[in-house]
Write a protein that holds these residues in place. Structure first.
Motif, PDB file in Angstrom:
ATOM      1  N   HIS A  71       0.844  -1.187   0.000  1.00  0.00           N
ATOM      2  CA  HIS A  71       0.000   0.000   0.000  1.00  0.00           C
ATOM      3  C   HIS A  71       0.883   1.241   0.000  1.00  0.00           C
ATOM      4  O   HIS A  71       1.805   1.351   0.803  1.00  0.00           O
ATOM      5  N   ASN A  72       0.596   2.160  -0.892  1.00  0.00           N
ATOM      6  CA  ASN A  72       1.278   3.438  -0.929  1.00  0.00           C
ATOM      7  C   ASN A  72       0.287   4.485  -0.444  1.00  0.00           C
ATOM      8  O   ASN A  72      -0.657   4.837  -1.153  1.00  0.00           O
ATOM      9  N   GLU A  73       0.482   4.953   0.801  1.00  0.00           N
ATOM     10  CA  GLU A  73      -0.444   5.918   1.391  1.00  0.00           C
ATOM     11  C   GLU A  73      -0.397   7.266   0.685  1.00  0.00           C
ATOM     12  O   GLU A  73      -1.402   7.978   0.647  1.00  0.00           O
ATOM     13  N   THR A  74       0.750   7.622   0.121  1.00  0.00           N
ATOM     14  CA  THR A  74       0.907   8.925  -0.526  1.00  0.00           C
ATOM     15  C   THR A  74      -0.017   9.086  -1.722  1.00  0.00           C
ATOM     16  O   THR A  74      -0.674  10.111  -1.882  1.00  0.00           O
ATOM     17  N   ASN A  75      -0.098   8.051  -2.566  1.00  0.00           N
ATOM     18  CA  ASN A  75      -0.952   8.172  -3.751  1.00  0.00           C
ATOM     19  C   ASN A  75      -2.162   7.238  -3.711  1.00  0.00           C
ATOM     20  O   ASN A  75      -2.820   7.033  -4.722  1.00  0.00           O
ATOM     21  N   ALA A  76      -2.450   6.670  -2.532  1.00  0.00           N
ATOM     22  CA  ALA A  76      -3.653   5.853  -2.318  1.00  0.00           C
ATOM     23  C   ALA A  76      -3.775   4.708  -3.319  1.00  0.00           C
ATOM     24  O   ALA A  76      -4.821   4.505  -3.924  1.00  0.00           O
ATOM     25  N   THR A  77      -2.678   3.964  -3.492  1.00  0.00           N
ATOM     26  CA  THR A  77      -2.723   2.812  -4.395  1.00  0.00           C
ATOM     27  C   THR A  77      -2.366   1.533  -3.648  1.00  0.00           C
ATOM     28  O   THR A  77      -1.690   1.557  -2.623  1.00  0.00           O
ATOM     29  N   TYR A  78      -2.835   0.432  -4.192  1.00  0.00           N
ATOM     30  CA  TYR A  78      -2.456  -0.901  -3.740  1.00  0.00           C
ATOM     31  C   TYR A  78      -1.894  -1.626  -4.954  1.00  0.00           C
ATOM     32  O   TYR A  78      -2.489  -1.608  -6.027  1.00  0.00           O
TER      33      TYR A  78
END
Length: 186
Positions: free
Chosen positions: A151-158
């Motif tokens: 999960h990348n919290e910065t760009n809201a991707t999984y």
């Protein structure tokens, strides 16, 4: 010190039998969040990783208690980073270990032989996979092998790294959902 299961209770195992001590206690001991069968007998076993001592222990389930024959330290001195989870990454029915160094996107797997970790196919399964923080494992494509999700919290991707049975990053790996940032992954 006793360890406790973090995510799910073992089905059919009284909670009183979940207290035990296999690995010297430390503040950084990590317990596999989703119990799975390390020896392939279809009963969920408890897997504990202790990063400072680099020991990985298994408490095998007899179906009514933990500590069945074969319980103990299954691997020492292994990993590219902290122990993250267990899952059946090669599809043989036994839970394997995954450790990660998320700063450089390296994930290593120690496969289970049924009585220890470090069987054939153990080693670095993907490097330079810098999509984000480790979030979990699961069979996302339904092929019988567990895959990684980050999960990348910065760009809201999984993103998902699909298992081929001997590495991560099979066809179809990459970002699976974008803009879906509903808080931190638990």
């Amino acid at each position: 010190m006793s360890y406790r299961l973090l995510a799910r209770a073992l089905v059919g195992v009284p909670s009183a039998v979940l207290a035990f001590s296999l690995v010297p206690p430390s503040a950084s001991a990590i317990i596999a969040k989703v119990p799975s069968s390390a020896n392939g007998d279809q009963r969920a076993d408890l897997i504990v990783g202790d990063q400072p001592t680099a020991k990985y222990a298994v408490a095998l389930s007899s179906g009514s208690a933990l500590g069945a024959a074969g319980t103990g330290i299954w691997k020492t001195g292994w990993g590219v980073g902290p122990f993250q989870a267990s899952g059946d990454f090669n599809g043989d029915g036994r839970a394997d270990l995954v450790s990660a160094n998320t700063s450089n996107g390296t994930y290593a797997v120690a496969t289970s032989t049924g009585s220890s970790f470090g069987g054939a196919g153990s080693g670095t399964w993907i490097s330079g996979w810098g999509y984000g923080k480790f979030a979990g494992v699961g069979d996302f494509n339904g092929d019988g092998k567990d895959d990684l999700v980050v999960h990348n919290e910065t760009n809201a991707t999984y993103a998902v790294a699909l298992s081929t049975g001997s590495s991560f990053g099979g066809a179809g790996s990459g970002t699976w959902i974008s803009g879906w940032g509903y808080g931190k992954f638990a």
